[in-house]
Design an enzyme around this catalytic site. Structure first.
Site, PDB file in Angstrom:
ATOM      1  N   LYS A 126      76.521  60.216  49.044  1.00  0.00           N
ATOM      2  CA  LYS A 126      76.424  60.732  50.207  1.00  0.00           C
ATOM      3  C   LYS A 126      75.148  61.624  50.500  1.00  0.00           C
ATOM      4  O   LYS A 126      74.575  61.729  51.529  1.00  0.00           O
ATOM      5  CB  LYS A 126      77.473  61.869  50.315  1.00  0.00           C
ATOM      6  CG  LYS A 126      77.589  62.881  49.095  1.00  0.00           C
ATOM      7  CD  LYS A 126      78.874  63.647  48.897  1.00  0.00           C
ATOM      8  CE  LYS A 126      78.909  64.483  47.682  1.00  0.00           C
ATOM      9  NZ  LYS A 126      79.301  63.646  46.535  1.00  0.00           N
ATOM     10  N   LYS A 138      78.427  65.810  54.005  1.00  0.00           N
ATOM     11  CA  LYS A 138      79.402  64.737  54.700  1.00  0.00           C
ATOM     12  C   LYS A 138      79.760  64.978  56.262  1.00  0.00           C
ATOM     13  O   LYS A 138      79.829  64.125  56.901  1.00  0.00           O
ATOM     14  CB  LYS A 138      80.880  64.981  53.849  1.00  0.00           C
ATOM     15  CG  LYS A 138      80.865  64.520  52.345  1.00  0.00           C
ATOM     16  CD  LYS A 138      82.274  64.875  51.695  1.00  0.00           C
ATOM     17  CE  LYS A 138      82.017  64.436  50.279  1.00  0.00           C
ATOM     18  NZ  LYS A 138      83.384  64.878  49.440  1.00  0.00           N
TER      19      LYS A 138
END
Length: 403
Positions: free
Chosen positions: A100, A200
């Protein structure tokens, strides 16, 4: 046969190999041909490991092998993952990742490089672990204008908040329990300060808008200031405290933030507990949908990586369209966002509260003395900050989410 290389043989990397081997029959059938893990790149040796003969220490072995067409990047961090991924894509090798941090930092650039070299950069596992969310945004929801993404995107913080609510414990003891169970790192800062959820929601916001939303531009607040007293008030109000990562479009402008919120029973996220994650999406014609599951963990995350590998195998050298441009999107300041706030204040502040916030109802929770709570009218973040700065006896505040 399609040869795959795995970069990094840690938790997720070893999980990728395990998933490919465990589900080999079904994976090969769905990919349309046999998948074979030819190399595993790591600095370490793994004597006795069933796949020790595939371990290599030099990335150039993988890069220069024309038989390798798909690479799983499960190293984490920005470097050397970025350099390795760029080199692979420029060589026409597709890359599937769970990283991520790298996707949030360089997603658009890596996608463009994949397009230019007729291969793919896929990152389903970078958000929500095993929860399918990237592919729905890129495929199933492409007919929608997404108006809202609201999610519980970090299992560690959700576990801690769930334990605080259920056991009446304080933050520190619940954090220690999470660490003892392996749900939290020894240094839990990225989780408890909201940085993980921020990266995220930056990725999801970029897919929502088609432009690059920088995580550095997103207002982020963690859960370290949440107390057991806050949960006593929440119980009295029939509310639940969750760390939410939010992105929304309002009149053509975009807001994004990560912060603790009090939510009610009508909000479907209220029942998402322990290490589970959920992402709520609102489309302008579809309406509401929600995606729920384990947001982390070895095999759930690895399963998401392998789903991308299968996608790459099915498409070969055909690039899968993903609209994420390198142009930066300017977010609207959260100061302009409007909402209600739950406020805790010392007794004796009633006159000041009335002067600043009007006639509000006093909320008293069992077991708490010397203070009380109240809920403000709807106001902007900026207006609340100004008023709370003038409020004597101000203790804390938590934002309220719309039901």
């Amino acid at each position: 046969m399609i040869n795959v290389a795995v970069l990094g043989y840690g938790t997720v990397g070893s999980g990728v190999v395990e998933v490919i081997e465990t589900n080999k029959d079904v994976i090969d059938k769905r990919a349309g041909q046999e998948l074979h893990v030819k190399y595993i790149l790591d600095l370490r040796d793994f004597p006795g490991d069933p796949y020790e003969d595939r371990i290599v220490h030099d990335y150039n072995i993988i890069l220069n092998d024309p038989e390798v067409s798909i690479i799983c990047e499960t190293m984490g961090g920005n470097e050397p993952a970025f350099t390795f991924s760029m080199q692979a894509l420029k060589a026409g090798k597709s890359v599937c990742t769970s990283n991520k941090e790298l996707v949030a930092n360089h997603g658009a650039e890596l996608i463009r490089t994949a397009r230019e070299n007729e291969c793919n950069y896929l990152f389903e596992a970078s958000v929500g672990g095993g929860i399918p969310i990237i592919r729905p945004l890129n495929v199933a929801l492409t007919a929608e204008r997404i108006e809202l993404i609201n999610g519980i995107l970090n299992g560690t913080t959700n576990y801690i908040l769930t334990k605080m609510a259920e056991e009446g414990s304080d933050f520190d003891s619940c954090l220690k329990e999470a660490q003892d169970k392996g749900y939290a790192e020894r240094n839990p800062e990225a989780d408890v300060e909201g940085y993980d959820a921020c990266r995220k929601i930056a990725i999801l916001s970029s897919l929502m808008t088609g432009k690059t939303v920088r995580y550095e531009d997103i207002y982020t607040e963690g859960i370290t200031k949440i107390t057991k007293e806050d949960f006593l008030y929440a119980k009295k109000m029939n509310k639940f405290i969750k760390l939410l990562a939010k992105s929304r479009e309002l009149d053509g402008e975009y807001y994004a933030m990560v912060a603790p919120f009090m939510i009610g029973e009508k909000n479907p996220l209220h029942s998402v507990n322990d290490v589970f994650n959920a992402i709520f999406i609102r489309g302008n014609t579809l309406g509401d949908s929600m995606y729920y599951g384990r947001g982390a963990g070895k095999l759930p995350t690895a399963s998401a990586v392998v789903s991308d590998v299968i996608d790459c195998a099915k498409h070969g050298r055909k690039h899968i369209i993903c609209i994420w441009e390198e142009e930066k999107l300017s977010l609207k300041s959260v100061e302009d966002a409007s909402r209600k706030f739950f406020v805790r204040v010392s007794e004796g502040s009633e006159d000041a509260v009335k002067k600043l916030f009007g006639d509000v109802d006093k909320i008293e929770a069992e077991g708490i003395t010397g203070e009380y709570g109240f809920v403000t009218p709807v106001m902007t973040e900026k207006e609340f900050a100004q008023k709370s700065a003038e409020l004597p006896g101000f203790i804390s505040r938590i934002r309220l989410e719309e039901d």
